[in-house]
Design a protein around this motif. Structure first.
Motif, PDB file in Angstrom:
ATOM      1  N   ILE A 118       0.835  -1.212   0.000  1.00  0.00           N
ATOM      2  CA  ILE A 118       0.000   0.000   0.000  1.00  0.00           C
ATOM      3  C   ILE A 118       0.865   1.256   0.000  1.00  0.00           C
ATOM      4  CG2 ILE A 118      -1.631   1.342   1.408  1.00  0.00           C
ATOM      5  CD1 ILE A 118      -2.961  -1.267   2.132  1.00  0.00           C
ATOM      6  N   GLN A 119       1.946   1.209   0.751  1.00  0.00           N
ATOM      7  CA  GLN A 119       2.832   2.387   0.798  1.00  0.00           C
ATOM      8  C   GLN A 119       3.346   2.722  -0.589  1.00  0.00           C
ATOM      9  OE1 GLN A 119       4.523   2.299   5.308  1.00  0.00           O
ATOM     10  NE2 GLN A 119       5.739   1.227   3.796  1.00  0.00           N
ATOM     11  N   GLU A 173      10.834   9.480   7.520  1.00  0.00           N
ATOM     12  CA  GLU A 173      12.020   9.070   6.783  1.00  0.00           C
ATOM     13  C   GLU A 173      11.775   7.806   5.973  1.00  0.00           C
ATOM     14  OE1 GLU A 173      15.612   9.482   9.132  1.00  0.00           O
ATOM     15  OE2 GLU A 173      16.623   8.057   7.819  1.00  0.00           O
ATOM     16  N   ASP A 174      11.003   6.848   6.552  1.00  0.00           N
ATOM     17  CA  ASP A 174      10.768   5.594   5.822  1.00  0.00           C
ATOM     18  C   ASP A 174      10.006   5.854   4.522  1.00  0.00           C
ATOM     19  OD1 ASP A 174       8.562   6.355   7.338  1.00  0.00           O
ATOM     20  OD2 ASP A 174       7.797   4.314   7.533  1.00  0.00           O
ATOM     21  N   MET A 175       9.006   6.741   4.590  1.00  0.00           N
ATOM     22  CA  MET A 175       8.235   7.042   3.378  1.00  0.00           C
ATOM     23  C   MET A 175       9.078   7.828   2.377  1.00  0.00           C
ATOM     24  SD  MET A 175       5.434   5.542   3.378  1.00  0.00           S
ATOM     25  CE  MET A 175       5.072   6.132   1.742  1.00  0.00           C
ATOM     26  N   ILE A 234      11.069   5.340   0.511  1.00  0.00           N
ATOM     27  CA  ILE A 234      10.261   4.639  -0.495  1.00  0.00           C
ATOM     28  C   ILE A 234      10.056   5.557  -1.707  1.00  0.00           C
ATOM     29  CG2 ILE A 234       7.928   3.760  -0.974  1.00  0.00           C
ATOM     30  CD1 ILE A 234       7.886   2.715   1.929  1.00  0.00           C
ATOM     31  N   ALA A 235       9.722   6.812  -1.415  1.00  0.00           N
ATOM     32  CA  ALA A 235       9.494   7.779  -2.509  1.00  0.00           C
ATOM     33  C   ALA A 235      10.771   7.956  -3.336  1.00  0.00           C
ATOM     34  CB  ALA A 235       9.037   9.113  -1.943  1.00  0.00           C
ATOM     35  N   PHE A 236      11.903   8.015  -2.655  1.00  0.00           N
ATOM     36  CA  PHE A 236      13.170   8.166  -3.382  1.00  0.00           C
ATOM     37  C   PHE A 236      13.401   6.968  -4.300  1.00  0.00           C
ATOM     38  CE2 PHE A 236      17.735   7.303  -3.712  1.00  0.00           C
ATOM     39  CZ  PHE A 236      18.144   8.460  -4.354  1.00  0.00           C
ATOM     40  N   ASN A 247      11.780   6.960  -7.532  1.00  0.00           N
ATOM     41  CA  ASN A 247      12.211   8.076  -8.397  1.00  0.00           C
ATOM     42  C   ASN A 247      11.342   9.324  -8.299  1.00  0.00           C
ATOM     43  OD1 ASN A 247      14.466   6.868  -9.513  1.00  0.00           O
ATOM     44  ND2 ASN A 247      13.194   5.751 -10.986  1.00  0.00           N
ATOM     45  N   VAL A 248      10.782   9.561  -7.130  1.00  0.00           N
ATOM     46  CA  VAL A 248       9.923  10.738  -6.988  1.00  0.00           C
ATOM     47  C   VAL A 248      10.725  12.034  -7.178  1.00  0.00           C
ATOM     48  CG1 VAL A 248       8.419  12.010  -5.415  1.00  0.00           C
ATOM     49  CG2 VAL A 248       8.247   9.542  -5.548  1.00  0.00           C
ATOM     50  N   VAL A 249      11.965  12.045  -6.693  1.00  0.00           N
ATOM     51  CA  VAL A 249      12.770  13.269  -6.856  1.00  0.00           C
ATOM     52  C   VAL A 249      12.894  13.598  -8.345  1.00  0.00           C
ATOM     53  CG1 VAL A 249      15.037  14.315  -6.504  1.00  0.00           C
ATOM     54  CG2 VAL A 249      14.073  12.874  -4.732  1.00  0.00           C
TER      55      VAL A 249
END
Lengths: 214, 671
Positions: free
Chosen positions: B280-281, B314-316, B319-321, B324-326
């Motif tokens: 889900i995350q 930090e954990d999210m 995951i976002a990093f 490739n969210v950046v």
């Protein structure tokens, strides 16, 4: 000069505690802004040589087992100016980092070979051999073990003819702020010894500055 | 040939208003005028503004009012009734249109008294009339200007439930909008939950598109930061409701997907155990990433929802990093020319990502996004300027990059210093946050900031009426003074002056005092010469420090006072004596026990700072140490230090040993 405090802590104080260890407590002598100076012995079979070295702590984040700063080598033969490098440190807190490096070309044997050169490590040796030191609680131990890895040259180019390929095994004494270290790089002379003492900028005492990031 | 009706009824705004206002206009023509007006303003912001200026809203509201009164007075049926209903519907629709997406329109509608009239339409027998009233009110409730609905009044809650239970989707949708708009406090959340609102909202998730979206949004408002209410949403029927929302993350409508994410994130943020499943995350991150591509309102809002998912987590962020969210956010910034709102959201989300993880900061620098950030510091929108500052603040949280002198250059420093004069206080505070980090710069570039006029501005702001500005301005000055060379220190001190510093030391806000002491602590650090700053003008500053030492009861301030005095005491004999006089001014005075009190503090930081001062005062090679040792012994320091042999804090224990060792060098240390 600070007075050296006799270390009376015994291994029983540090061994056999529960896992999920407490992080090292903050030590003012290892806080941001603190400076150290001394030498690094770069002797080999051919020559006997030591470089003067200054270190400054620039960042410290105990929660993440992180320390960083600069290292300035003063009388480097092939450089016209002092060579400054930026290094990042891993604090062996058995939570973020253990005694085993697991990278930078260092095997567990290399790790043990280097750590055992510090007398303050010897009381921990058996536990480290048993489980890598995972069950050790080092939060009250008066020595902080670290690995310092130089990341980049601050004031010279990478073409300066010097290498920062290796890293340092470091032992910091919380009692008097002295630092001992051994440089490890399979391609350099083995066991180059780093010896530093806390400096006080010509003062009769200790001074502490601080910054806080927002 | 028959003439066209348009020739008699011109579409000119003035004429339209004239027809609406005239008592001579036949009812049919009035109704037509209402329709014309509504058709002209729907989706046309410019037209809305034109009609607003001409006073169209009060005219329409008075038609609505007249029709309502007639309606309740006469009742009845037939053509007349049909006609009145049409008037009610058309006027309500026109009012709603004025309120849609235009705050000035909402204000005019509220000022004209339309709110209660529209509410009265909801219980109208003709469903179309009720529908029109509900639609209009829903549009009004989308604005922040709409009045807050008081759920805590029993009859209001009953009415809300009546609306929520309505079969008319616009009426139940209105109830959900009211909740989204007005539910702000924990008490209101609990009251709504106890009234059974959650169950009803969950059942609306299975309704029409309007009901579903409205329900998702209000569920988010009801559970937000309230673990008790969230558990009622998560718990029943093995989390059936939650599974419905999770499914809605895959809905074909982008807005529904966005609102489902928002609802899940609000629930997730109430507890450290909800929705921690990695599937889900990841899904949340991926859905929001995809929604960033939406060209409309959904795409504008997506970065804000993303930000609420990752902020402080930090954990999210990791995951976002990894997803490739950046890179994706940077791509969007590169694509350029957006609504200010989207730009603000992109900078906020990027800032959140860089708040803790070095890998995110590395990537932002690598992708050369800093240029966009510095450009945005001069954006027209205050929200964008503020968000760009926040982003820069978080990217510059990296000691590694500060050590490389990555931020202290004209492209960054000049616009930041300009923002210190910004008309918006929140932008000023955000700029101060970024400056506080950027000036830590470990390369010898700090002078650049002074050359840009930064110190002058910071000193000005340290005298601001707003305490948030004062504390941040002094914080930035403190960081600037950290390890700075003597020349820069001289410039900072001459701009600051002892007078300003003294008034900051006794600022009404303890946090300002703390920063001011830390600033002086940095000022007197470094070369011996620096200590003289506190001795100028007959030691005015040192006396002010001593005065505050005796009067403050704030531990954080006391810690900084002790480090300041300790740094001064690390100087020569004269400096040590001056500190001694502040710490132990005269026998019989209460201050005498201050050192003991600090050594017995429950805060280990204060104990440590105090012992460092003692170590410096008894430094063995200083000629006057012997007499100071005697004075300290008489003050009972030795026995106190001996008691600290088993201090729970290792640093305190070791420092106490060190101090005792020094004290013992001077004769009998048994006292």
């Amino acid at each position: 000069m600070p007075v050296r405090v006799v270390d009376n802590s015994s291994p029983s104080q540090v061994s056999g505690t529960t896992p999920g260890n407490a992080l090292p407590q903050p030590c003012t002598l290892l806080s941001v802004g603190q400076a150290f100076s001394g030498t690094q012995n770069v002797s080999s079979l051919q020559k006997d040589e030591a470089w003067r070295v200054n270190v400054k702590i620039q960042g410290c984040d105990l929660d993440h087992g992180y320390l960083c700063g600069t290292m300035e080598a003063l009388n480097v033969p092939m450089a016209d100016t002092p060579v400054v490098t930026f290094w990042e440190g891993e604090i062996v807190d058995t939570k973020n980092y253990t005694f085993f490096t697991g990278k930078w070309g260092a095997t567990e044997e290399d790790d043990i070979k280097h750590w055992t050169k510090f007398p303050s490590f010897l009381p921990l040796l058996s536990q480290v051999e048993a489980d890598g030191g995972k069950s050790l609680d080092l939060s009250n131990y008066p020595y902080i073990f670290m690995r310092w890895k130089e990341q980049y040259f601050v004031n010279v180019g990478t073409d300066c003819g010097l290498t920062i390929a290796g890293f340092y095994y470091v032992c910091f004494s919380c009692s008097d702020g002295s630092i001992n270290g051994f440089y490890y790089d399979p391609n350099s002379s083995p066991f180059q010894k780093l010896e530093l003492k806390s400096t006080n900028d010509g003062r009769l005492g200790f001074s502490f500055s601080s910054y806080e990031l927002q | 040939m028959p003439t066209s009706a348009a020739s008699n009824h011109s579409g000119r705004p003035e004429d339209l208003i004239g027809r609406l206002n005239s008592t001579h206009t036949p009812y049919e023509a009035k109704l037509k005028a209402l329709r014309d007006l509504k058709n002209q303003i729907i989706g046309n912001r410019t037209k809305k503004q034109v009609f607003l200026k001409l006073g169209a809203v009060p005219s329409v509201v008075s038609i609505l009012s007249a029709a309502s009164s007639e309606d309740s007075a006469q009742g009845g049926g037939g053509d007349n009734r049909e006609f009145r209903d049409s008037m009610l519907i058309q006027s309500a629709a026109a009012i709603g249109s004025f309120a849609c997406g235009l705050d000035a329109g909402v204000k005019a509608v509220l000022d004209a008294g339309a709110f209660s009239l529209l509410f009265s339409l909801i219980s109208h027998l003709n469903e179309k009339v009720a529908d029109a009233g509900a639609r209009s009110l829903k549009l009004i409730y989308q604005s922040k200007l709409a009045p807050k609905y008081d759920f805590l009044q029993e009859k209001n809650m009953e009415f809300l439930l009546y609306l929520l239970n309505s079969k008319n989707e616009n009426v139940s949708g209105l109830a959900a909008s009211i909740i989204t708009h007005s539910c702000q406090t924990t008490v209101e959340q609990l009251a709504l939950s106890e009234a059974g609102v959650i169950k009803r909202l969950v059942s609306l998730l299975g309704g029409s598109l309007i009901q579903r979206d409205a329900s998702l949004e209000s569920l988010a408002a009801v559970v937000k930061e309230n673990s008790e209410v969230a558990s009622k949403f998560m718990g029943p029927e093995n989390g059936r409701a939650l599974n419905v929302v999770i499914e809605l993350m895959k809905d074909k409508y982008p807005r529904t997907r966005l609102l489902a994410c928002m609802c899940l994130i609000c629930t997730r943020n109430t507890s450290s155990s909800y929705l921690r499943d990695s599937g889900i995350q990841n899904k949340l991150v991926l859905v929001l990433l995809e929604l960033l591509d939406d060209p409309g309102q959904v795409g504008d809002e997506a970065p804000f929802v993303l930000s609420s998912l990752i902020t402080e987590k930090e954990d999210m962020q990791k995951i976002a990093f990894d997803e490739n969210v950046v890179d994706k956010l940077c791509e969007h910034l590169r694509a350029g020319t957006f609504q200010a709102k989207r730009l603000q959201g992109l900078f906020l989300a990027l800032g959140d990502l860089c708040s803790k993880l070095e890998c995110c900061r590395d990537r932002v620098i690598e992708l050369q996004v800093l240029n966009f950030v510095t450009e945005a510091l001069a954006h027209d929108s205050a929200e964008v300027r503020g968000a760009a500052c926040t982003c820069l603040k978080n990217v510059s949280r990296s000691v590694k990059k500060l050590s490389a002198g990555q931020f202290m250059n004209e492209a960054v420093a000049v616009p930041l210093v300009q923002l210190l004069c910004d008309t918006s206080t929140s932008v000023q505070v955000a700029a101060l946050g970024a400056i506080s980090n950027v000036v830590v710069d470990f390369m010898p570039h700090k002078s650049l900031f002074i050359q840009c006029g930064g110190v002058k501005q910071l000193v000005q702001l340290s005298k601001s009426m707003e305490s948030a500005i004062r504390v941040n301005a002094v914080w930035a000055l403190k960081n600037l003074t950290f390890l700075v060379n003597n020349k820069c220190k001289d410039e900072i001190f001459s701009e600051l002056t002892s007078t300003t510093l003294i008034s900051l030391l006794s600022d009404p806000e303890a946090s300002v005092q703390e920063q001011a002491f830390a600033l002086i602590r940095n000022l007197v650090d470094g070369s011996l010469y620096s200590i003289e700053y506190v001795f100028g003008e007959d030691g005015l500053l040192l006396h002010a420090i001593g005065k505050q030492l005796r009067s403050t009861s704030q531990i954080d301030v006391q810690i900084q006072v002790m480090y300041t005095l300790s740094n001064v005491a690390s100087g020569n004999e004269c400096h040590k004596e001056a500190v001694m006089n502040q710490l132990l001014p005269q026998a019989g005075n209460d201050t005498e026990t201050l050192l003991i009190k600090f050594l017995q503090s429950t805060d280990s930081r204060l104990r440590t700072a105090t012992i460092w001062a003692l170590i410096n005062l008894t430094f063995p090679s200083s000629p006057g140490t012997s007499s100071r040792v005697t004075e300290l012994k008489n003050a009972g320091i030795i026995s106190q230090l001996k008691n600290m042999d088993n201090d729970p804090c290792l640093d305190v224990k070791l420092r106490a040993k060190m101090a005792l060792g020094q004290l013992m060098m001077f004769g009998d240390a048994s006292t």
